[in-house]
Design a protein around this motif. Structure first.
Motif, PDB file in Angstrom:
ATOM      1  N   ARG A 130      -0.823  11.797  -4.256  1.00 25.54           N
ATOM      2  CA  ARG A 130      -0.496  10.310  -3.439  1.00 25.54           C
ATOM      3  C   ARG A 130       0.832  10.266  -2.961  1.00 25.54           C
ATOM      4  N   GLY A 131       1.446  11.568  -2.912  1.00 24.61           N
ATOM      5  CA  GLY A 131       2.896  11.713  -2.135  1.00 24.61           C
ATOM      6  C   GLY A 131       3.000  12.457  -1.194  1.00 24.61           C
ATOM      7  N   PHE A 132       3.939  12.098  -0.028  1.00 21.78           N
ATOM      8  CA  PHE A 132       3.943  12.873   1.369  1.00 21.78           C
ATOM      9  C   PHE A 132       5.300  12.972   1.415  1.00 21.78           C
ATOM     10  N   ARG A 133       5.783  14.430   1.817  1.00 18.13           N
ATOM     11  CA  ARG A 133       7.171  14.696   2.148  1.00 18.13           C
ATOM     12  C   ARG A 133       7.114  15.065   3.569  1.00 18.13           C
ATOM     13  N   ILE A 180       0.337   6.901   8.480  1.00 23.34           N
ATOM     14  CA  ILE A 180      -0.795   6.919   8.806  1.00 23.34           C
ATOM     15  C   ILE A 180      -2.048   7.315   7.844  1.00 23.34           C
ATOM     16  N   GLU A 181      -1.825   8.995   7.312  1.00 21.27           N
ATOM     17  CA  GLU A 181      -2.720   9.163   6.353  1.00 21.27           C
ATOM     18  C   GLU A 181      -2.285   8.508   4.805  1.00 21.27           C
ATOM     19  N   ALA A 182      -1.159   8.156   4.602  1.00 28.88           N
ATOM     20  CA  ALA A 182      -1.096   7.648   3.550  1.00 28.88           C
ATOM     21  C   ALA A 182      -1.877   6.217   3.425  1.00 28.88           C
ATOM     22  N   GLY A 183      -1.775   5.526   4.409  1.00 30.33           N
ATOM     23  CA  GLY A 183      -2.679   4.156   4.788  1.00 30.33           C
ATOM     24  C   GLY A 183      -4.337   4.476   4.463  1.00 30.33           C
ATOM     25  N   GLY A 184      -4.679   5.580   4.454  1.00 27.94           N
ATOM     26  CA  GLY A 184      -6.043   6.305   4.459  1.00 27.94           C
ATOM     27  C   GLY A 184      -6.437   6.115   2.767  1.00 27.94           C
ATOM     28  N   LEU A 185      -5.393   6.310   2.138  1.00 25.25           N
ATOM     29  CA  LEU A 185      -5.655   6.592   0.439  1.00 25.25           C
ATOM     30  C   LEU A 185      -6.171   5.234  -0.017  1.00 25.25           C
ATOM     31  N   LEU A 195       5.904   3.085  -6.988  1.00 24.46           N
ATOM     32  CA  LEU A 195       4.973   4.092  -7.072  1.00 24.46           C
ATOM     33  C   LEU A 195       4.113   3.945  -8.599  1.00 24.46           C
ATOM     34  N   ALA A 196       4.898   3.344  -9.692  1.00 22.15           N
ATOM     35  CA  ALA A 196       4.269   3.048 -10.755  1.00 22.15           C
ATOM     36  C   ALA A 196       3.548   1.624 -10.644  1.00 22.15           C
ATOM     37  N   ALA A 197       3.828   1.042  -9.623  1.00 19.66           N
ATOM     38  CA  ALA A 197       3.102  -0.158  -9.305  1.00 19.66           C
ATOM     39  C   ALA A 197       1.841  -0.016  -8.078  1.00 19.66           C
ATOM     40  N   GLY A 198       1.546   1.359  -7.860  1.00 23.66           N
ATOM     41  CA  GLY A 198       0.404   1.494  -7.232  1.00 23.66           C
ATOM     42  C   GLY A 198       0.659   2.221  -5.880  1.00 23.66           C
ATOM     43  N   CYS A 199       1.872   2.218  -5.344  1.00 26.73           N
ATOM     44  CA  CYS A 199       2.040   2.431  -4.099  1.00 26.73           C
ATOM     45  C   CYS A 199       2.060   3.931  -3.553  1.00 26.73           C
ATOM     46  N   VAL A 200       1.564   4.215  -2.455  1.00 22.00           N
ATOM     47  CA  VAL A 200       1.532   5.543  -1.945  1.00 22.00           C
ATOM     48  C   VAL A 200       2.982   5.894  -1.593  1.00 22.00           C
ATOM     49  N   GLY A 201       3.494   7.195  -1.956  1.00 22.19           N
ATOM     50  CA  GLY A 201       4.832   7.390  -1.475  1.00 22.19           C
ATOM     51  C   GLY A 201       4.896   8.198  -0.467  1.00 22.19           C
ATOM     52  N   VAL A 202       5.841   7.863   0.540  1.00 18.59           N
ATOM     53  CA  VAL A 202       6.197   8.620   1.570  1.00 18.59           C
ATOM     54  C   VAL A 202       7.686   8.711   1.721  1.00 18.59           C
ATOM     55  N   VAL A 203       8.140  10.038   1.681  1.00 19.86           N
ATOM     56  CA  VAL A 203       9.413  10.545   1.729  1.00 19.86           C
ATOM     57  C   VAL A 203       9.990  11.090   2.901  1.00 19.86           C
ATOM     58  N   HIS A 237       0.905  -1.271   0.012  1.00 21.05           N
ATOM     59  CA  HIS A 237      -0.026  -0.025   0.097  1.00 21.05           C
ATOM     60  C   HIS A 237       0.749   1.206  -0.016  1.00 21.05           C
ATOM     61  N   VAL A 238       1.865   1.286   0.825  1.00 18.68           N
ATOM     62  CA  VAL A 238       2.563   2.602   0.991  1.00 18.68           C
ATOM     63  C   VAL A 238       4.094   2.015   0.766  1.00 18.68           C
ATOM     64  N   PHE A 239       4.768   2.999   0.127  1.00 17.87           N
ATOM     65  CA  PHE A 239       6.431   2.872  -0.137  1.00 17.87           C
ATOM     66  C   PHE A 239       7.169   3.946   0.737  1.00 17.87           C
ATOM     67  N   ALA A 240       7.896   3.520   1.621  1.00 18.18           N
ATOM     68  CA  ALA A 240       8.616   4.518   2.467  1.00 18.18           C
ATOM     69  C   ALA A 240       9.849   4.787   1.981  1.00 18.18           C
ATOM     70  N   GLN A 241      10.629   6.057   1.869  1.00 12.80           N
ATOM     71  CA  GLN A 241      11.862   6.161   1.361  1.00 12.80           C
ATOM     72  C   GLN A 241      12.695   7.103   2.432  1.00 12.80           C
ATOM     73  N   THR A 242      13.492   6.739   3.109  1.00 17.88           N
ATOM     74  CA  THR A 242      14.061   7.212   4.251  1.00 17.88           C
ATOM     75  C   THR A 242      15.691   7.405   4.167  1.00 17.88           C
ATOM     76  N   ALA A 243      16.317   6.984   3.036  1.00 18.73           N
ATOM     77  CA  ALA A 243      17.627   6.819   2.881  1.00 18.73           C
ATOM     78  C   ALA A 243      18.283   8.445   2.804  1.00 18.73           C
ATOM     79  N   GLU A 244      19.473   8.496   3.142  1.00 14.58           N
ATOM     80  CA  GLU A 244      19.987   9.881   3.386  1.00 14.58           C
ATOM     81  C   GLU A 244      20.647  10.371   2.070  1.00 14.58           C
TER      82      GLU A 244
END
Length: 353
Positions: free
Chosen positions: A298-301, A313-318, A273-281, A254-261
């Motif tokens: 469908r993206g969060f920074r 949590i918000e991304a999971g609601g999409l 993202l192209a496979a449908g995930c919501v993006g959280v960066v 459902h959600v892909f999280a990107q936290t790398a520095e």
């Protein structure tokens, strides 16, 4: 079109992101029927100067990768004899950019430089000279574009061209097991997976499952952290997976999280993202990942662990999706055409069309 790619080091010398990006462009143009030649140091056995591999011709400008001077001295004359329509050089080594520029001048061909800069780009005089010696600089993201402009290159002379993905392949892979949150990267000291694990731990009272794809020297430390946070039963460390397996996992998540520095271009995130995930960066100064989600619904920074926790949590609601047409512009053919458009514009401006 006859295209001469120049890089002393290739993926057959060392498999790095920088070398893989250049090889991808080489293969895209070759598959489209263009006359592609790669000028590099020899990676094959024997004394023959050229080598055919999967329909591509590699030219050994010099024998040893460490013999830098030999490569740089020979390169201009090799390119002059080849008479390509365009010269495309990796900027991984500034010396080869300058030498390739001389060869392009001798062959009367425009030249573009491919900058990737995994750890930034030095601003010494050699890099500045290399940047000024080409007709156009090509970069994977606005982050790298900023680094190149710091070398004295004008904004008009820098073209951001993303790493491509195969959109059709995504649609051909069946979605895998469902996961609420997924993360994918080599687990080294730049992975910053702890940010995600800490954010997830804030929601122990909720029902969620997370998957971590990738392996590396810090995997055991991250597994211990998950145990210390008492979420080890919710987080699956899947290890290294093939591209097909990763696509299936992304289509099921459902959600892909990107936290790398550090990230000059978030290719795995783009697949997800192209496979449908919501993006959280999670924003970092040396990462371009936020560029993919800016202005997208469908993206969060995020800029802090608290924001990251709330965004998950918000991304999971999409709405859950397993494909997103929004990212069709990053398909292989679309990206290939962007390179060709740049080549033809340079030929046109130089009167060589």
């Amino acid at each position: 079109m006859r295209v001469a790619f120049v890089s002393a080091e290739t993926v057959f010398h060392r498999d790095t992101e920088t070398n893989r990006r250049l090889q991808t462009v080489v293969e895209l143009l070759d598959e489209a029927g263009h006359d592609v030649h790669v000028y590099c140091t020899q990676f094959w056995d024997g004394e023959h100067a050229t080598f055919e591999r999967e329909g591509l011709t590699y030219h050994g400008v010099s024998v040893e990768l460490e013999a830098t001077a030999s490569f740089l001295v020979r390169l201009p004359f090799v390119l002059a004899r080849a008479r390509p329509d365009i010269v495309h050089v990796s900027a991984q080594r500034p010396g080869q950019v300058i030498a390739a520029s001389l060869g392009a001048t001798l062959s009367r061909a425009p030249i573009v430089a491919e900058w990737y800069g995994m750890d930034g780009i030095p601003t010494d005089r050699w890099h500045k000279l290399a940047a000024r010696s080409v007709d156009r600089s090509l970069v994977p993201s606005e982050l790298v574009a900023t680094w190149v402009r710091e070398l004295g290159v004008s904004e008009q002379a820098v073209d951001p061209i993303a790493n491509p993905i195969d959109v059709e392949r995504i649609r051909d892979v069946e979605p895998g097991d469902r996961a609420d949150v997924i993360y994918a990267r080599r687990l080294d000291d730049g992975a910053n997976l702890e940010s995600l694990l800490l954010a997830l731990a804030e929601h122990r009272d909720r029902d969620w499952r997370a998957t971590v794809i990738g392996d590396g020297p810090e995997r055991e430390a991250y597994e211990r952290l998950a145990s210390d946070l008492r979420i080890e039963d919710r987080v699956t460390f899947a290890g290294d997976l093939s591209l097909g397996e990763r696509i299936a996992a992304y289509r099921g998540a459902h959600v892909f999280a990107q936290t790398a520095e550090h990230c000059v271009f978030p290719t795995e995130m783009l697949w997800a993202l192209a496979a449908g995930c919501v993006g959280v960066v999670e924003y970092h100064a040396n990462s371009s990942a936020h560029e993919l989600v800016e202005g997208w619904d469908r993206g969060f920074r995020t800029t802090s662990e608290d924001e990251l926790s709330d965004a998950i949590i918000e991304a999971g609601g999409l709405e859950y999706q397993d494909v997103d047409d929004e990212f069709d512009e990053y398909d292989l053919a679309e990206v290939r055409d962007r390179y060709l458009t740049t080549y033809r514009a340079l030929q046109d401006s130089s009167g060589l069309l």
